[in-house]
Write a protein that holds these residues in place. Structure first.
Motif, PDB file in Angstrom:
ATOM      1  N   LYS A 152       0.832  -1.206   0.000  1.00  0.00           N
ATOM      2  CA  LYS A 152       0.000   0.000   0.000  1.00  0.00           C
ATOM      3  C   LYS A 152       0.865   1.255   0.000  1.00  0.00           C
ATOM      4  CE  LYS A 152      -3.761   2.237   2.455  1.00  0.00           C
ATOM      5  NZ  LYS A 152      -4.699   2.181   3.555  1.00  0.00           N
ATOM      6  N   LEU A 153       1.942   1.248   0.771  1.00  0.00           N
ATOM      7  CA  LEU A 153       2.830   2.410   0.801  1.00  0.00           C
ATOM      8  C   LEU A 153       3.525   2.614  -0.544  1.00  0.00           C
ATOM      9  CD1 LEU A 153       4.456   2.139   4.332  1.00  0.00           C
ATOM     10  CD2 LEU A 153       2.955   3.949   3.498  1.00  0.00           C
ATOM     11  N   LEU A 154       3.920   1.536  -1.181  1.00  0.00           N
ATOM     12  CA  LEU A 154       4.584   1.655  -2.477  1.00  0.00           C
ATOM     13  C   LEU A 154       3.634   2.170  -3.553  1.00  0.00           C
ATOM     14  CD1 LEU A 154       6.796  -1.552  -2.504  1.00  0.00           C
ATOM     15  CD2 LEU A 154       7.537   0.819  -2.248  1.00  0.00           C
ATOM     16  N   MET A 155       2.367   1.811  -3.464  1.00  0.00           N
ATOM     17  CA  MET A 155       1.391   2.271  -4.443  1.00  0.00           C
ATOM     18  C   MET A 155       1.069   3.756  -4.265  1.00  0.00           C
ATOM     19  SD  MET A 155      -1.196  -0.969  -4.716  1.00  0.00           S
ATOM     20  CE  MET A 155      -2.249  -0.113  -5.863  1.00  0.00           C
ATOM     21  N   ARG A 156       1.284   4.293  -3.101  1.00  0.00           N
ATOM     22  CA  ARG A 156       0.994   5.704  -2.841  1.00  0.00           C
ATOM     23  C   ARG A 156       2.055   6.622  -3.415  1.00  0.00           C
ATOM     24  NH1 ARG A 156       0.223   6.639   3.235  1.00  0.00           N
ATOM     25  NH2 ARG A 156      -0.232   8.733   2.501  1.00  0.00           N
TER      26      ARG A 156
END
Length: 71
Positions: free
Chosen positions: A38-42
């Motif tokens: 999720k952090l990488l997609m942000r």
């Protein structure tokens, strides 16, 4: 002063306890992987996101180390 009898329930709990440790370790690992994704997609993460990822990695490493040592 006789010794107390051994209960069969103690043996069952002894067999189930390692299973719960594996389940908890697996759930921690899944949580860390999903939160990292999720952090990488942000995109570029903020400081709070980076701290969350580092904290999750520390928890996951601690859990995995504990599980490996108990084997």
């Amino acid at each position: 002063m006789a010794t107390p009898p051994t209960l069969a329930a103690d043996a069952i709990v002894g067999l189930i306890a390692p299973l719960w440790q594996w389940v908890i370790g697996l759930l921690v690992l899944v949580t860390v992987v999903l939160s990292t994704r999720k952090l990488l997609m942000r995109g570029p993460s903020r400081m709070g996101g980076a701290l969350l990822m580092v904290g999750g990695a520390v928890v996951a490493l601690t859990a995995l180390t504990y599980l490996i040592e108990t084997l």
